[in-house]
Write an enzyme that holds these catalytic residues in place. Structure first.
Site, mmCIF file in Angstrom:
data_model
loop_
_atom_site.group_PDB
_atom_site.id
_atom_site.type_symbol
_atom_site.label_atom_id
_atom_site.label_comp_id
_atom_site.label_asym_id
_atom_site.label_seq_id
_atom_site.Cartn_x
_atom_site.Cartn_y
_atom_site.Cartn_z
ATOM 1 N N HIS A 154 0.794 -1.240 0.000
ATOM 2 C CA HIS A 154 0.000 0.000 0.000
ATOM 3 C C HIS A 154 0.823 1.285 0.000
ATOM 4 C CE1 HIS A 154 -0.329 0.639 4.676
ATOM 5 N NE2 HIS A 154 0.818 0.081 4.355
ATOM 6 N N HIS A 155 2.161 1.186 0.072
ATOM 7 C CA HIS A 155 3.008 2.379 -0.081
ATOM 8 C C HIS A 155 3.594 2.504 -1.484
ATOM 9 C CE1 HIS A 155 2.691 3.020 4.168
ATOM 10 N NE2 HIS A 155 3.356 1.926 4.480
ATOM 11 N N ALA A 156 3.393 1.517 -2.336
ATOM 12 C CA ALA A 156 3.985 1.535 -3.682
ATOM 13 C C ALA A 156 3.196 2.487 -4.580
ATOM 14 C CB ALA A 156 3.998 0.131 -4.277
ATOM 15 N N GLN A 197 -0.482 5.876 1.646
ATOM 16 C CA GLN A 197 -0.586 7.063 0.801
ATOM 17 C C GLN A 197 -0.706 6.715 -0.677
ATOM 18 O OE1 GLN A 197 2.247 5.792 1.557
ATOM 19 N NE2 GLN A 197 3.818 6.327 0.067
#
Length: 784
Positions: A154-156, A197
């Protein structure tokens, strides 16, 4: 792991929960720092614990596969994909073998990542597994499922690796689901302690995806240190209102804070959004013992976050592993999540306490920001005008961003994480051991006990359900029971003995573990269930019973049975046909000298529908119940007040489906031990059938009514909160009395702080934030 979707389990029932993983995922590791938090042990610890609990053998095994480039390009650029492949291939040479210097240098160019020769392939595998699990759930090949994968995702971002993530597994799967045309609305719930993000960025302008994240923020001083992680970033363009951030601005927040967020923001908004599919970015780094999150959520709390979601989207829930770095709490939390998806009851947790005031501020800030989109956050109008000077407690939303860290061009690649002392590790292990040891995972062999079900006509004849239902008919009562002193207190002991026998059979079946829940139809409900509640306290040595009276009549005789018993919390939903409620004439709280507590929630049936009842449960009943922490829940009612069916309240707008959804929400309590005592007068066979469906854990039909209408219950909620908080010092979250707000903007003042301003500019509202205005007016205060 290898396998195919298997339609049958050992018990002959259709398997409905899927799991997908691949043991090759242990290959991905940091070669230059053995202590790096994102390591293979995270994966193997979960697999081991799931095996210990016998969970995998109850699941459908999905075969893993690699994602294709076309699938990745739904979110990522081709350059991003090629870059990861090139880095991993360049780290191996014929002369040197693995080139550690090369891999570590490449890692230093990104924020908290490492590269291994297997990273590219295993990132493809993690994404492929996620896509296939989500597709299987969406296509109804499975009811729900869990992907135990790494690397996380989920940060990629679109073209940047970040935070242990390379490809955004959840975002890619969600985009594929949208592109398939089989899902038009997707809810993504991200409870990882770090803000996702990249998932936010992927759908920030898209009203088809509601992204909800609760994460540690510390006003920007917690990683990823982004201003966009704050509550004022709510989406842009068509996506305004569809991005919800609940920033947690201190360490140590736990069960009370997280469940309060669910009750006050997520569940009401999710019901109004009414998704076709739910994807959970499940990070367990807010759990006890995780050195990265430093939060205090117990592993046993995660089922209480997952189960309410399973009532939505026809039960289509896909859970995808993200973070979690304390191996013991990670493994337990993930395993209990899978156990919940399998339909097992939520384990009991400690009674909730008053949520931290810092959390309350975050909830109020988010509610204020989102009120124009989500009516459950805006239409509680307790007074016509709110002035801060006239209210004891008030809240003025304020944006704070205090990150002073410069953006790095070269990032640390080793020894860049907290180290816990041996003493602290021992203390954490002892606490987690005790939580596991003293948490009962027992469940009854039969899902539902039905007593006298033939008195009404409803369909429970499917082969699958019949194997999970225990049918009981009227039983003879012992002479001692008939002469029980509590039976003599009400109606001179003249209650119908068959009815008494039926209710006692139902309660006994649940209390003795023969059935997880029970439903009985009798000639009366309120008084009878109250008497049996008192009886159950003594006969089965139960410390706490919650009695919920939904007969909509003020049965004072029923209340008198246990009003002096501190072990019984009585909650009544009562008919009141006035538009506004007078607290003097309606004593919402009875706090008796002998310790008994009763809570009354009066309503006007002409103004009440599904949305209003949902408010009553999320704002009052569930918070109070979680603090009381019952061992058994007894619900009495008629379930005849159904929209479109003959009943004494002709204007009632509650639907049969809603009764089932309330049942599902209540089933998280008391280890799932629920007893429904229903009066056969004007009973809705449709509602009863759906309630049984909920007790069985079957997918529920969507609520068809407009869940955005919410106006009738405000005064009742206010009076209950005031009395309950002031007199009994209980933990129901104080949600704001929200004003009728104009569109608001956030104006940056330097880089550290911003103030809310009021302005009618649509452009400013859509953008979410602008440059500093010359003239600012403080936003109206939210109060409680």
């Amino acid at each position: 792991m290898e396998g195919n979707i298997s339609p049958k389990g050992n018990d002959g029932d259709k398997k409905t929960t899927g799991v997908i993983y691949d043991m090759r995922m242990v290959e991905h590791r940091c070669l230059w720092d053995d202590g790096y938090p994102e390591k293979p042990d995270r994966f193997t610890a979960i697999i081991q614990r799931c095996n210990e609990l016998g969970l995998f053998e109850r699941c459908v095994s999905l075969p893993p596969r690699f994602a294709t480039e076309d699938e990745l390009k739904r979110i990522h650029t081709k350059e991003h994909i090629d870059k990861l492949q090139a880095i991993c291939e360049s780290g191996i040479s014929k002369e040197k073998g693995v080139d550690l210097d090369k891999l570590e240098y490449e890692a230093s160019l990104y924020d908290y990542v490492y590269f291994h020769p297997s990273t590219y392939d295993l990132s493809l595998l993690a994404t492929g597994c996620t896509i296939d699990l989500v597709n299987a759930v969406l296509n109804e090949e499975l009811k729900n499922g869990m992907a135990i994968i790494r690397p996380p995702g989920h940060h990629a971002m679109k073209s940047e690796f970040c935070g242990y993530c390379y490809f955004n597994n959840v975002a890619i799967a969600a985009k594929a689901a949208l592109d398939s045309g089989k899902a038009n609305k997707i809810l993504i719930v991200d409870f990882d302690v770090h803000h996702g993000q990249a998932t936010q960025q992927a759908f920030y302008n898209d009203d088809r995806v509601l992204y909800f994240s609760t994460h540690r923020f510390d006003h920007g001083e917690f990683w990823p240190n982004l201003e966009e992680s704050n509550f004022n970033f709510i989406g842009a363009g068509d996506g305004v209102g569809y991005n919800i951030n609940i920033p947690l601005n201190k360490a140590g927040m736990g069960n009370s804070e997280f469940i309060s967020v669910w009750h006050n923001i997520l569940i009401p908004v999710a019901y109004q959004f009414n998704p076709d599919l739910i994807i959970v970015s499940a990070g367990y780094d807010a759990a006890v013992g995780c050195f990265e999150g430093e939060m205090d959520v117990t592993p046993q709390c995660y089922p209480h976050l997952i189960r309410p979601l399973m009532g939505l989207a026809n039960g289509k829930v896909a859970v995808i592993l993200e973070g979690g770095y304390c191996l013991q709490s990670l493994a337990e939390g993930a395993a209990l999540t899978l156990r919940t998806l399998l339909g097992d009851p939520c384990p009991m947790i400690d009674p909730l306490t008053q949520p931290d005031q810092i959390l309350v501020d975050s909830v109020l800030n988010s509610a204020y920001m989102l009120q124009s989109q989500w009516k459950h956050l805006s239409k509680v109008r307790f007074v016509k005008e709110v002035e801060a000077s006239q209210v004891d407690n008030h809240h003025i939303p304020l944006v704070k961003f205090e990150c002073h860290e410069p953006k790095l061009t070269i990032h640390p690649t080793r020894d860049c994480y907290p180290i816990q002392s041996d003493e602290l590790k021992r203390a954490i292990k002892e606490r987690l051991d005790n939580l596991t040891r003293f948490t009962s995972l027992a469940k009854a062999t039969t899902q539902v006990c039905l007593v006298n079900p033939n008195s009404i006509n409803f369909d429970i004849d499917s082969e699958r359900n019949s194997r999970r239902i225990l049918h009981l008919e009227k039983q003879e009562l012992s002479e001692g029971l008939l002469n029980h002193r509590y039976l003599e207190q009400v109606n001179g002991g003249k209650l119908d003995q068959d009815s008494v026998a039926s209710v006692i059979e139902a309660v006994a079946a649940v209390a003795l573990g023969k059935a997880q829940s029970a439903l009985v139809v009798t000639s009366c409900s309120g008084i009878l269930s109250s008497i049996v509640t008192k009886y159950a306290r003594e006969e089965f040595k139960l410390q706490r019973i919650l009695h919920l009276d939904w007969t909509v009549q003020d049965e004072t005789g029923a209340k008198a049975v246990f009003e002096d018993d501190p072990g019984v919390l009585g909650v009544s939903i009562l008919n009141n046909d006035t538009d506004f409620l007078d607290s003097k004439n309606n004593p919402f709280i009875n706090d008796n000298d002998d310790g008994g507590i009763t809570v009354k929630i009066p309503f006007n049936p002409k103004l009440m529908g599904d949305a209003e009842y949902l408010a009553a449960f999320t704002k009052i009943i569930l918070p109070i119940a979680y603090q009381f922490n019952p061992e058994l829940l007894i619900v009495s009612g008629r379930f005849g007040e159904v929209h479109g069916q003959e009943n004494e309240f002709e204007d009632i707008k509650i639907t049969a489906e809603f009764y089932a959804h309330v049942t599902h929400l209540l089933s998280s309590l008391a280890n799932g031990k629920l007893v429904f005592v229903l009066e056969d007068t004007l009973i809705s066979a449709e509602a009863v059938g759906l309630v049984i469906k909920a007790l069985l854990g079957n997918p529920l039909p969507k609520i068809k009514s407009d869940m955005s209408v919410y106006f009738a219950l405000g005064e009742a909620i206010l009076h209950v909160w005031r009395n309950y908080l002031q007199e009994l010092q209980q933990g129901a979250l104080r949600v704001a009395i929200l004003p009728e707000a104009q569109p608001i903007i956030y104006s940056a003042s330097g880089t550290t702080r911003a103030h809310i301003s009021v302005q009618n500019s649509t452009e400013v509202w859509i953008n979410g934030r602008t440059t500093l205005n010359n003239e600012k007016t403080t936003a109206p205060a939210t109060t409680w």
